[in-house]
Design an enzyme around this catalytic site. Structure first.
Site, PDB file in Angstrom:
ATOM      1  N   HIS A   5      40.699 110.138 116.347  1.00 58.68           N
ATOM      2  CA  HIS A   5      40.785 108.684 116.284  1.00 58.68           C
ATOM      3  C   HIS A   5      41.437 108.234 117.577  1.00 58.68           C
ATOM      4  O   HIS A   5      42.041 109.038 118.290  1.00 58.68           O
ATOM      5  CB  HIS A   5      41.603 108.232 115.073  1.00 58.68           C
ATOM      6  CG  HIS A   5      41.359 106.801 114.694  1.00 58.68           C
ATOM      7  ND1 HIS A   5      41.960 105.749 115.342  1.00 58.68           N
ATOM      8  CD2 HIS A   5      40.567 106.254 113.752  1.00 58.68           C
ATOM      9  CE1 HIS A   5      41.546 104.612 114.801  1.00 58.68           C
ATOM     10  NE2 HIS A   5      40.707 104.883 113.845  1.00 58.68           N
ATOM     11  N   ASN A  36      50.702  92.819 117.719  1.00 60.88           N
ATOM     12  CA  ASN A  36      50.597  91.404 118.100  1.00 60.88           C
ATOM     13  C   ASN A  36      52.006  90.832 118.188  1.00 60.88           C
ATOM     14  O   ASN A  36      52.534  90.246 117.241  1.00 60.88           O
ATOM     15  CB  ASN A  36      49.742  90.630 117.100  1.00 60.88           C
ATOM     16  CG  ASN A  36      49.339  89.264 117.630  1.00 60.88           C
ATOM     17  OD1 ASN A  36      50.177  88.492 118.076  1.00 60.88           O
ATOM     18  ND2 ASN A  36      48.050  88.961 117.587  1.00 60.88           N
ATOM     19  N   ARG A  55      47.903  87.686 132.666  1.00 55.63           N
ATOM     20  CA  ARG A  55      48.718  88.554 131.821  1.00 55.63           C
ATOM     21  C   ARG A  55      50.185  88.499 132.242  1.00 55.63           C
ATOM     22  O   ARG A  55      50.513  88.630 133.412  1.00 55.63           O
ATOM     23  CB  ARG A  55      48.184  89.984 131.867  1.00 55.63           C
ATOM     24  CG  ARG A  55      46.876  90.138 131.117  1.00 55.63           C
ATOM     25  CD  ARG A  55      46.175  91.432 131.432  1.00 55.63           C
ATOM     26  NE  ARG A  55      47.014  92.589 131.182  1.00 55.63           N
ATOM     27  CZ  ARG A  55      46.681  93.827 131.522  1.00 55.63           C
ATOM     28  NH1 ARG A  55      45.515  94.049 132.124  1.00 55.63           N
ATOM     29  NH2 ARG A  55      47.478  94.837 131.262  1.00 55.63           N
ATOM     30  N   THR A 110      57.599  96.617 133.923  1.00 52.41           N
ATOM     31  CA  THR A 110      56.201  96.858 133.604  1.00 52.41           C
ATOM     32  C   THR A 110      55.949  98.356 133.683  1.00 52.41           C
ATOM     33  O   THR A 110      56.736  99.103 134.256  1.00 52.41           O
ATOM     34  CB  THR A 110      55.260  96.073 134.542  1.00 52.41           C
ATOM     35  OG1 THR A 110      53.912  96.187 134.087  1.00 52.41           O
ATOM     36  CG2 THR A 110      55.342  96.576 135.975  1.00 52.41           C
ATOM     37  N   SER A 111      54.858  98.801 133.111  1.00 54.71           N
ATOM     38  CA  SER A 111      54.614 100.232 132.994  1.00 54.71           C
ATOM     39  C   SER A 111      54.341 100.866 134.351  1.00 54.71           C
ATOM     40  O   SER A 111      53.709 100.264 135.219  1.00 54.71           O
ATOM     41  CB  SER A 111      53.453 100.497 132.038  1.00 54.71           C
ATOM     42  OG  SER A 111      52.299  99.789 132.443  1.00 54.71           O
TER      43      SER A 111
END
Length: 584
Positions: free
Chosen positions: A11, A321, A467, A547-548
C-alpha cells in the site's frame, strides 16, 4: 522479552516499526530508503533498519502485525459483489494484492536471507481502520478518548470511530465502501489537475487563495448521516462501478481517474496539464476544503455527542488535513487532541503492532509517543568521514569546513547565519517518523524575511508558489504568537497567527493569516530547541522557518543524501551533526 514487527505493506507509504516490551524502538517509511515518494510494496529496507536498530534478526521476532485484514467486512464485500458485479480485472487485482498481504513473513524471509523455518513469528492481520485507531489512541497520553479514523479506503471501509478506555477500544461505527470522504477530496484534487498520489495537501494550501462560492454545487457530492457517517452521490465517481486503476507494488503508487464526466457537467471542464491556476480553480479548492470541514465536523460532533468525551485521538489519511485539525476546538466540544506523527497509512504499522500488544496480548499501556525521532542516525565520526569523502566536491564549490564540538556555539553560529538570511540544511540525530521534517532533517530559514519563500523556491524547493512554509516555535512562546495556545509537535495543526504578529514573520504567515506550526520543547528535541532559542536571542523571534530537507524527492535519510542535496542546490550552509560546511 516480546518483540512485535509492525508493517504497512503493499500500500502507499509502505513502512515498518519495531515494538519491544511495549516500547517503540524504531520506525521508518520505505520511501526514505528507496528514494521514491510514497513507495508502495514490501517495506524490506525499513524492516532491515528496524531490526538493526533493535539488534535483532527476523528469527528473533515473536509477532508480525500488518495493518490489513482481507477477511474484515467480508459480508459487506459479498453483498457489494452481488449487487455491483465488479469487473474481473478489478477482482483479480484485489485478490493478488490480498495474497501478498497474507504471507509477508515468507516474503521478508526471502528478502532478508533468513530460513523460512527459522522465522517463527505469529502473523496478525489487523483491520485497516482498527490499526489507524490504535496508532492514535494507544500511543497518546490519554487514558480516555474518542478515537476517529478517516481516509480513502482500507479493508472495505473509509472511516471508523470508537471509544478508548485504558488498554481497550470499543468500536462504535464505521463507513463502508463505496462512500469515502478521503476519496471525495482525492477526486476533486484530480479534477484540479493534481494527479500525483498525496497531492491533496497542495489543494489544502491553495484553498485560502479562493472563495468557497462553489460550495452549494459541491454539496451535491456528499451528504452527512445522523450517526455521523456520510454518503457519496455515486454518479460523480467511478470507483464503485468501473473500478479505479491502482498500482501498489514496488514503486510510486498511482491511482487512476476517480471522477466521472458528471463532475465536469457540474463544475465545468477539469484543469488540463500545464494549465494556469485560474480564479475558478482557487474557488473550487476553497469550496472543497469547506465541504470537507462541514462533513468532518458533522462526524466529530456526532461522535462527541455519543461518547461524551472531550478528548479526541485522530488518525487516517484525512487526519493530515491540518487546516481542519486546527479548527477542532472551535467547531466541536473537544478540548484535547492527539494526532500521531504518521497519521496516514504509514502509521498503520505502529497501530497494528500496538493492537497486538494491547488487544491480543492484553498488556497494559505505558508508552507515549511524544516525539517522532525514530529513524536512523550517524555518529560524529561517521558524519566526518562522509564529509571527507566529498572534500574535493566541497572545495570545488568554495566551501569552508569547520568542526564545532560545543553545541551552544554550534547553535549560536547557525542562528546567526539564519538571521543573516542564509538557507541552512540542518541534519541531526535520528530521522523523523512521518511526512514532516521536525528539526532533524530540516532546511531552516529566517521567518522574518518576506522574500524567503521566493528565495527557497529559487534555490532549492522549486515548488508551487502558493504553498506555505511552516514555523517551528518554542512551545513556551506559542501563546504570544498564535491565537490557539496548544501543542502541535508533529506539525499537523494550522492555527491563526495573532494579527499584530503577522507582519513580523511574513515568510511563515499564509495568505489567510494562518501558520502550520510545529511546537518544540527542550525535552522532545534539545538541540533544535537550543537552535531556535539562539535565534530568539539574536532576533527576538522564538521561531524559525522549517521545511523538509529535500529537493523534489523524499526527505533525506542518510548523510550522503543531505550532502548531495546541498551540492546540487544553492543552499548556503550545511550543518551535519557538529560539522559546518559553508559556501563562501
Amino acid at each position: 522479552m516480546t518483540t512485535i514487527l509492525g508493517l504497512n505493506a503493499y500500500h502507499a507509504d509502505s513502512a515498518a516499526c519495531l515494538v519491544r516490551d511495549g516500547e517503540l524502538v524504531a520506525a521508518a517509511e520505505e520511501e526514505r530508503f528507496r528514494r521514491i515518494k510514497h513507495w508502495a510494496g514490501l517495506p524490506s529496507e525499513a524492516v532491515r533498519y528496524c531490526l538493526a536498530e533493535a539488534g535483532l534478526s527476523l528469527d528473533r521476532i515473536d509477532h508480525v502485525a500488518i495493518n490489513r485484514n482481507p477477511r474484515a467486512n467480508l459480508f459487506k464485500k459479498v453483498l457489494f459483489a452481488f449487487a455491483k458485479r465488479p469487473s474481473l480485472d478489478l477482482v483479480r487485482a484485489r485478490l493478488e494484492n490480498a495474497g501478498k498481504v497474507a504471507n509477508p513473513i515468507d516474503l521478508l524471509a526471502a528478502e532478508l536471507g533468513v530460513e523460512r523455518a527459522a522465522a517463527s513469528a505469529r502473523l496478525h492481520p489487523v483491520e485497516h481502520h482498527r490499526a489507524h485507531l490504535a496508532s492514535a489512541f494507544y500511543v497518546s497520553p490519554f487514558e480516555r478518548a474518542a478515537v476517529v479514523s478517516i481516509d480513502g479506503f482500507g479493508d472495505f471501509a473509509s472511516a471508523m470511530w470508537a471509544t478508548g478506555r485504558g488498554g481497550a477500544m470499543t468500536e462504535l461505527g464505521k463507513v463502508h465502501f463505496p462512500h469515502s470522504l478521503g476519496l471525495l477530496y482525492q477526486a476533486v484534487t484530480q479534477y484540479l489537475g493534481f494527479w500525483n498520489y498525496g497531492d491533496e495537501y497542495k489543494v489544502m494550501g491553495l484553498a485560502p487563495y479562493g472563495q468557497p462560492n462553489h460550495l452549494e454545487a459541491l454539496r451535491r457530492l456528499v451528504s452527512s448521516q445522523k450517526n455521523g457517517g456520510y454518503e457519496l452521490t455515486l454518479d460523480y465517481f467511478r470507483h464503485h462501478a468501473e473500478g479505479v486503476e491502482m498500482v501498489w507494488d514496488g514503486g510510486q503508487p498511482r491511482v487512476g481517474r476517480i471522477f466521472t464526466a458528471k463532475l465536469e457537467e457540474l463544475l465545468g471542464p477539469a484543469r488540463g496539464d500545464g494549465e494556469d491556476l485560474s480564479r475558478r480553480h482557487k474557488d473550487i479548492a476553497a469550496s472543497l476544503q469547506a465541504l470537507y470541514e462541514e462533513t468532518f465536523f458533522d462526524l466529530l460532533n456526532a461522535v462527541q455527542a455519543t461518547t461524551g468525551d472531550t478528548v479526541l485521538c485522530l488518525a487516517g489519511g484525512c487526519a493530515m488535513n491540518s487546516v481542519a485539525n486546527g479548527k477542532i476546538f472551535e467547531q466541536t466540544p473537544f478540548t484535547e487532541l492527539y494526532v500521531q506523527a504518521a497519521a496516514g497509512d504509514a502509521g498503520g504499522a505502529i497501530g497494528a503492532a500496538y493492537s497486538v500488544w494491547h488487544d491480543t496480548l492484553g498488556q497494559p499501556r505505558g508508552f507515549v509517543m511524544d516525539h517522532a525521532f525514530l529513524g536512523p542516525e550517524w555518529t560524529d565520526d561517521a558524519l566526518g568521514a562522509e564529509i571527507e569523502a566529498r572534500r574535493a566536491a566541497f572545495e570545488a564549490e568554495g566551501c569552508a569546513i569547520t568542526h564545532v564540538a560545543d553545541e551552544a556555539e554550534l547553535c549560536r553560529r547557525t542562528a546567526a547565519a539564519v538571521a543573516d538570511g542564509h538557507v541552512v540544511g540542518w541534519f541531526q540525530g535520528r530521522m523523523e517518523w512521518g511526512p514532516r521534517a521536525l528539526g532533524n532533517r530540516s532546511i531552516v530559514c529566517d521567518p522574518r524575511r518576506a522574500d524567503m519563500k521566493d528565495i527557497l523556491n529559487a534555490k532549492i524547493k522549486r515548488r508551487e508558489s502558493f504553498r506555505p512554509f511552516a514555523p517551528s516555535i518554542m512551545r513556551e512562546h506559542v501563546g504570544e504568537w498564535f491565537e490557539t495556545d496548544y501543542e502541535a509537535p508533529f506539525m499537523l495543526q494550522v492555527y491563526q497567527i495573532r494579527e499584530d504578529r503577522r507582519a513580523a514573520i511574513p515568510a511563515v504567515t499564509h495568505v489567510n493569516g494562518s501558520g502550520r506550526l510545529q511546537t518544540v520543547t527542550a525535552g522532545q528535541n534539545p538541540r533544535y530547541h537550543r537552535l531556535i532559542d539562539a535565534f530568539r536571542a539574536e532576533t527576538g523571534v522564538p521561531m524559525v522557518l522549517n521545511t523538509s530537507f529535500n529537493e523534489n524527492e523524499p526527505v533525506v535519510c542518510r548523510p550522503g543524501e543531505a550532502i548531495e542535496c546541498f551540492l546540487r542546490t544553492r543552499m548556503d550552509l550545511l550543518v551535519l551533526g557538529n560539522w559546518m560546511v559553508c559556501r563562501t
